[in-house]
Design a protein around this motif. Structure first.
Motif, mmCIF file in Angstrom:
data_model
loop_
_atom_site.group_PDB
_atom_site.id
_atom_site.type_symbol
_atom_site.label_atom_id
_atom_site.label_comp_id
_atom_site.label_asym_id
_atom_site.label_seq_id
_atom_site.Cartn_x
_atom_site.Cartn_y
_atom_site.Cartn_z
ATOM 1 N N GLY A 37 38.851 103.740 36.555
ATOM 2 C CA GLY A 37 39.653 103.032 37.542
ATOM 3 C C GLY A 37 40.258 101.758 36.996
ATOM 4 N N GLU A 72 44.108 103.660 52.082
ATOM 5 C CA GLU A 72 43.537 104.838 51.428
ATOM 6 C C GLU A 72 42.591 105.562 52.375
ATOM 7 N N HIS A 207 52.195 110.675 48.004
ATOM 8 C CA HIS A 207 50.925 110.220 47.433
ATOM 9 C C HIS A 207 51.095 108.933 46.649
ATOM 10 N N ASP A 209 50.841 108.420 43.399
ATOM 11 C CA ASP A 209 50.241 108.425 42.057
ATOM 12 C C ASP A 209 49.748 109.839 41.744
ATOM 13 N N TYR A 210 50.581 110.832 42.062
ATOM 14 C CA TYR A 210 50.170 112.224 41.951
ATOM 15 C C TYR A 210 50.260 112.680 40.503
ATOM 16 N N ASP A 213 44.980 113.930 36.575
ATOM 17 C CA ASP A 213 43.653 113.321 36.560
ATOM 18 C C ASP A 213 43.280 112.644 37.875
ATOM 19 N N ASN A 214 44.119 112.755 38.898
ATOM 20 C CA ASN A 214 43.740 112.319 40.236
ATOM 21 C C ASN A 214 43.371 113.506 41.127
ATOM 22 N N LEU A 228 42.601 112.516 44.948
ATOM 23 C CA LEU A 228 42.053 111.161 44.978
ATOM 24 C C LEU A 228 43.150 110.109 44.821
ATOM 25 N N ASP A 229 42.740 108.837 44.905
ATOM 26 C CA ASP A 229 43.578 107.669 44.581
ATOM 27 C C ASP A 229 44.865 107.614 45.409
ATOM 28 N N TRP A 230 44.703 107.358 46.695
ATOM 29 C CA TRP A 230 45.829 107.304 47.623
ATOM 30 C C TRP A 230 46.306 105.871 47.863
#
Length: 346
Positions: A37, A72, A207, A209-210, A213-214, A228-230
């Motif tokens: 992160g 998020e 999203h 950051d699509y 690795d998310n 993940l990571d919204w």
């Protein structure tokens, strides 16, 4: 304590709080910080009652509108039971009531595979790689097909003029976090402002950051278990997500970059950028994409501005992962040059 002296968490205080906030939570034994992160520090919580994940704001002074863990939490809670796979949301703590001094949320821990390299060296054969990319494509189309009213997300962002607003936002973020002059970034911003497409009125959940690795994939099949990571999610234009992901086809596969540049994609079963875009358009009922060069150039610029913000936090002494943050700062001019290459091919 979490396993980071620069980012300590009082384990006893957190344990007492979570036992009263989350039904069934008991016996916090260990807090382990995930090193991947950069924006919102994320931790694995090992407890007698199971394994959980905590995601928090970083410590220190923050840029305005950044690190909104409450957004998020809201979007993932809203997507529960939809065609978009997300972890179960368990609790949100605001700044005031938080036992760690900053807002955070706790979610279910999803066990599965995360692929860090889009060339997919772990995959067994070309057919599996093709299926992984197709699952990624299908889930992106599902995100952009969410019924905003039904999900309770109709007010999750402002409709219309998405790229105008985003260009203004990230240009300002760039100015606030800039340390050294990078002429390529100035040229890129000028080009984007001069070539901004007309607003077509399309608004979906995005999203923000699509990328591969998310996503968490099942261990035994090419199925996505969780997105993940919204943190950067909002209402916006779906082509921003598509172009952002398609940067991977143009990024090099060396050093700190994990792209598909120089990879024999056909031999590995990975679709071309054009085929990936065409499959997405088929799923969304689109005839094609106009102004693709703008969307790609904008994606490179936006990522460069994000990485500059990470580097600025490193310079200010509050980066979540200082070593990586320093490297990210060196990547900013590289991304600007790649954008200019897309605009001005040799």
């Amino acid at each position: 304590m979490a396993d980071s002296e620069a980012d300590p968490i009082d384990q006893d205080a957190l344990a007492a709080y979570l036992e009263g906030a989350i039904d069934g939570f008991a016996g916090l034994e260990k807090i382990v910080k995930f090193q991947s992160g950069q924006s919102n520090p994320t931790y694995r919580l090992d407890a007698e009652s199971g394994t959980y994940v905590l995601r928090a704001k970083p410590p220190g002074k923050l840029l305005k509108s950044a690190h909104q863990v409450d957004r998020e939490f809201r979007v993932m809670a809203a997507l529960a039971g939809s065609d978009v796979p997300v972890p179960a949301m368990l609790h949100l703590a605001g700044d005031e009531e938080s036992p760690i001094g900053r807002a955070f949320f706790v979610m279910e821990h999803v066990d599965g595979r995360i692929f860090w390299d889009p060339a997919l060296p772990e995959a067994e054969d070309p057919a599996e790689r093709a299926a992984i990319f197709d699952a990624m494509n299908g889930t992106l189309a599902a995100i952009h097909s969410v019924d905003l009213e039904r999900a309770g997300l109709a007010d999750f962002g402002r409709p219309g003029n998405y790229f105008y607003r985003q260009l203004s936002r990230w240009s300002e973020q760039w100015r606030q976090s800039k340390i050294d002059d990078i002429p390529e970034m100035d040229r890129l911003i000028d080009w984007l402002e001069d070539n901004l497409p007309a607003d077509d009125g399309v608004t979906t959940l995005v999203h923000g950051d699509y990328r591969l690795d998310n996503l968490i994939f099942a261990r035994d099949r090419p199925e996505i278990l969780a997105v993940l990571d919204w943190e950067l999610s909002t209402l916006g234009h779906p082509l921003a997500d598509l172009a952002y992901q398609c940067m991977q086809w143009r990024l090099p596969n060396r050093g700190t970059f994990k792209g598909l540049g120089g990879v024999d994609r056909a031999e590995r079963g990975i679709p071309s950028e054009a085929d990936y875009v065409a499959r997405y358009c088929e799923r969304r009922g689109l005839d094609g994409v106009d102004d693709w060069t703008f969307y790609l150039a904008f994606s490179f610029f936006r990522l460069a501005a994000i990485l500059q913000g990470v580097y600025k936090r490193y310079a200010d002494g509050n980066a979540s992962n200082p070593e990586k943050a320093q490297v990210y700062g060196r990547n900013v001019p590289v991304l600007a040059k790649l954008a200019l290459e897309a605009i001005e091919p040799a």
